[in-house]
Design an enzyme around this catalytic site. Structure first.
Site, PDB file in Angstrom:
ATOM      1  N   TYR A  44      -4.110  63.754  72.702  1.00 15.47           N
ATOM      2  CA  TYR A  44      -5.297  64.860  72.627  1.00 15.47           C
ATOM      3  C   TYR A  44      -6.701  64.130  72.535  1.00 15.47           C
ATOM      4  O   TYR A  44      -7.385  63.849  73.738  1.00 15.47           O
ATOM      5  CB  TYR A  44      -5.015  65.781  71.359  1.00 15.47           C
ATOM      6  CG  TYR A  44      -5.865  66.968  71.363  1.00 15.47           C
ATOM      7  CD1 TYR A  44      -5.295  68.055  72.039  1.00 15.47           C
ATOM      8  CD2 TYR A  44      -7.384  66.838  71.253  1.00 15.47           C
ATOM      9  CE1 TYR A  44      -5.948  69.322  72.261  1.00 15.47           C
ATOM     10  CE2 TYR A  44      -8.128  68.327  71.417  1.00 15.47           C
ATOM     11  CZ  TYR A  44      -7.459  69.221  71.841  1.00 15.47           C
ATOM     12  OH  TYR A  44      -8.028  70.385  71.875  1.00 15.47           O
ATOM     13  N   LYS A  62     -13.478  67.401  75.436  1.00 17.56           N
ATOM     14  CA  LYS A  62     -14.160  67.741  74.225  1.00 17.56           C
ATOM     15  C   LYS A  62     -15.294  67.087  74.006  1.00 17.56           C
ATOM     16  O   LYS A  62     -16.316  67.498  73.218  1.00 17.56           O
ATOM     17  CB  LYS A  62     -13.165  67.645  73.106  1.00 17.56           C
ATOM     18  CG  LYS A  62     -11.983  68.791  73.372  1.00 17.56           C
ATOM     19  CD  LYS A  62     -12.551  69.985  73.463  1.00 17.56           C
ATOM     20  CE  LYS A  62     -11.185  71.163  73.246  1.00 17.56           C
ATOM     21  NZ  LYS A  62     -11.628  72.418  73.519  1.00 17.56           N
ATOM     22  N   ALA A  92     -14.041  84.590  82.910  1.00 22.36           N
ATOM     23  CA  ALA A  92     -15.298  83.919  82.215  1.00 22.36           C
ATOM     24  C   ALA A  92     -15.867  82.933  83.385  1.00 22.36           C
ATOM     25  O   ALA A  92     -17.185  83.139  83.041  1.00 22.36           O
ATOM     26  CB  ALA A  92     -14.606  83.518  80.998  1.00 22.36           C
ATOM     27  N   GLY A 149      -6.158  84.060  69.954  1.00 20.10           N
ATOM     28  CA  GLY A 149      -6.249  83.037  69.204  1.00 20.10           C
ATOM     29  C   GLY A 149      -7.707  82.868  68.346  1.00 20.10           C
ATOM     30  O   GLY A 149      -8.011  84.048  67.613  1.00 20.10           O
ATOM     31  N   TYR A 175     -11.238  70.073  68.958  1.00 23.48           N
ATOM     32  CA  TYR A 175     -10.022  69.528  67.673  1.00 23.48           C
ATOM     33  C   TYR A 175     -10.263  68.114  67.857  1.00 23.48           C
ATOM     34  O   TYR A 175     -10.552  67.420  68.861  1.00 23.48           O
ATOM     35  CB  TYR A 175      -8.868  70.008  68.403  1.00 23.48           C
ATOM     36  CG  TYR A 175      -7.634  69.576  67.434  1.00 23.48           C
ATOM     37  CD1 TYR A 175      -7.602  69.966  66.066  1.00 23.48           C
ATOM     38  CD2 TYR A 175      -6.672  68.640  67.823  1.00 23.48           C
ATOM     39  CE1 TYR A 175      -6.484  69.652  65.272  1.00 23.48           C
ATOM     40  CE2 TYR A 175      -5.728  68.297  66.978  1.00 23.48           C
ATOM     41  CZ  TYR A 175      -5.572  68.722  65.900  1.00 23.48           C
ATOM     42  OH  TYR A 175      -4.472  68.248  64.914  1.00 23.48           O
TER      43      TYR A 175
END
EC number: 1.3.1.44
Length: 403
Positions: free
Chosen positions: A234, A243, A111, A51, A224
């Site tokens: 979303y 987000k 990570a 991605g 986004y």
């Protein structure tokens, strides 16, 4: 082994090494054909194998000549099973970088783990001394809480009330109606813990403390917003809460870094076919309509076009980085153009199973999905035997912590 795609829902459980290598080369060729970027000298890409992370690494290396260190999960192949697409992508990148004389290395591990951060710091110190760009592109559904040791799971749900809209099975083309129940407060908290800004900040803090972050370093993470069609599931849903936290983290990091000449940003990107987005109800159908409209208008971009634009026209633009009123870099400007969204909305309202082919590019969506895993790439013989075991000599595995 003859490797064919095998799917389970929105997941492809196999990947093709030659197909993955071909799509990596395709991205590299795109960047090489563009003007050189006056960009980073050395970059750390966290979530570098697929991605936006992969395309950002390609753009930094082959656009700006940067040394790159990629962090991603290990997933080697064996005689009986394929590696992940991310593993094959990274192997292809490392080979291309070596052939081009570029400095590159990989650190494989979770990570979120301190051990992975320590391994990345050691590799930065040994390879380049310091990095001046950190790209955070981690998309996952699960995280072990560093404080409690408990698993936190993110969810994709609306908030406040159930959400009902059209969706599609992109394998069969069947359109149906889906209703998703709202997330709870606990689910919101877990989603923020996994997909918010906490780990991004932990990486920056660790890099600064180890003195491997250049004083003028920039860092960017991805977000986004999307159109009104996807808002409830979303941006106004559980993932939107994460987000929001990511964007607040960017502001805090920017305050810390700016005193030394560094910056922190969130880049708001356009809707694309990714393994993560394919898991979100409604989104594959919306992306299929969006792709059709943007292709007809000559505005379509994929990950590599967006990543090149991020470096060349945003982060390293002459005259400074352009941002919106909230300090965000906007790469969704073409998706949210008024004429694009008006046409997407018109088609969405009219969409049925009978006119799907005329109003949406579901075949393009399906093709792009399989290309994420190295399938349906031109020039690849998918009936030929291929070795699924591909080594990455430049990869260093982080020691996993005791559980």
């Amino acid at each position: 082994m003859i490797i064919q795609p095998r799917t389970r829902g929105f997941i492809c459980t196999t990947a093709h090494p030659l197909g993955c290598a071909a799509q990596v080369r395709q991205q590299i060729e795109y960047v090489r054909a563009r003007p050189a970027v006056k960009g980073p000298r050395s970059a750390l890409i966290i979530g570098a194998s697929t991605g936006y992370g992969l395309s950002a690494r390609i753009a930094a290396a082959f656009g700006a000549g940067a040394a790159t260190i990629g962090v991603y999960r290990p997933s080697q192949g064996s005689a009986r099973r394929t590696a992940s697409a991310g593993w094959y992508n990274s192997a292809a990148f490392e080979q291309a970088a070596a052939e081009a004389g570029l400095i590159s290395a990989s650190v494989t591990g979770d990570a979120f783990d301190a051990a992975t951060k320590a391994a990345a710091i050691a590799k930065i110190r040994a390879l380049v001394g310091q990095v001046d760009l950190v790209v955070y592109s981690v998309a996952t559904a699960r995280r072990i809480d560093p404080q409690t040791g408990e698993a936190r799971q993110s969810v994709l749900k609306p908030l406040g009330a159930p959400y009902t809209n059209k969706t599609v099975n992109f394998h069969t083309g069947e359109i149906s109606t889906v209703t998703i129940e709202p997330g709870t407060e606990a689910e919101v908290a877990d989603t923020v813990a996994v997909m918010g800004g906490d780990d991004w900040a932990a990486w920056i803090d660790a890099l600064r403390e180890a003195e491997v972050l250049s004083p003028d370093a920039g860092t960017v993470a991805y977000s986004y917003i999307g159109s009104a069609i996807t808002q409830a599931i979303y941006r106004a849903g559980t993932i939107g809460a994460a987000k929001d936290d990511l964007e607040r983290t960017a502001q805090r990091l920017d305050e810390r870094l700016s005193s030394d000449g560094g910056r922190a940003y969130v880049a708001v990107t356009k809707a694309l076919v990714t393994q993560s987005s394919s898991a979100i109800p409604v989104v594959p159908l919306y992306v299929s309509v969006l792709y059709k409209v943007m292709k007809e208008k000559g505005l379509h971009e994929g990950c590599i076009e967006q990543s090149y634009r991020l470096l060349a026209e945003r982060l390293y633009a002459d005259g400074g980085t352009p941002v919106d009123r909230e300090g965000r870099i906007r790469l969704d400007d073409l998706e949210l153009r008024e004429d694009v969204q008006a046409e997407v909305t018109r088609r969405w309202d009219a969409l049925t199973g009978d006119n799907l082919g005329a109003l949406a590019d579901l075949e393009g969506y399906r093709r792009e999905f399989f290309r994420l895993f190295g399938f349906e790439m031109p020039g690849i013989d998918y009936e030929a035997d291929v070795d699924p075991e591909v080594a990455i000599p430049a990869a260093v595995a982080a020691e996993p912590p005791a559980r």
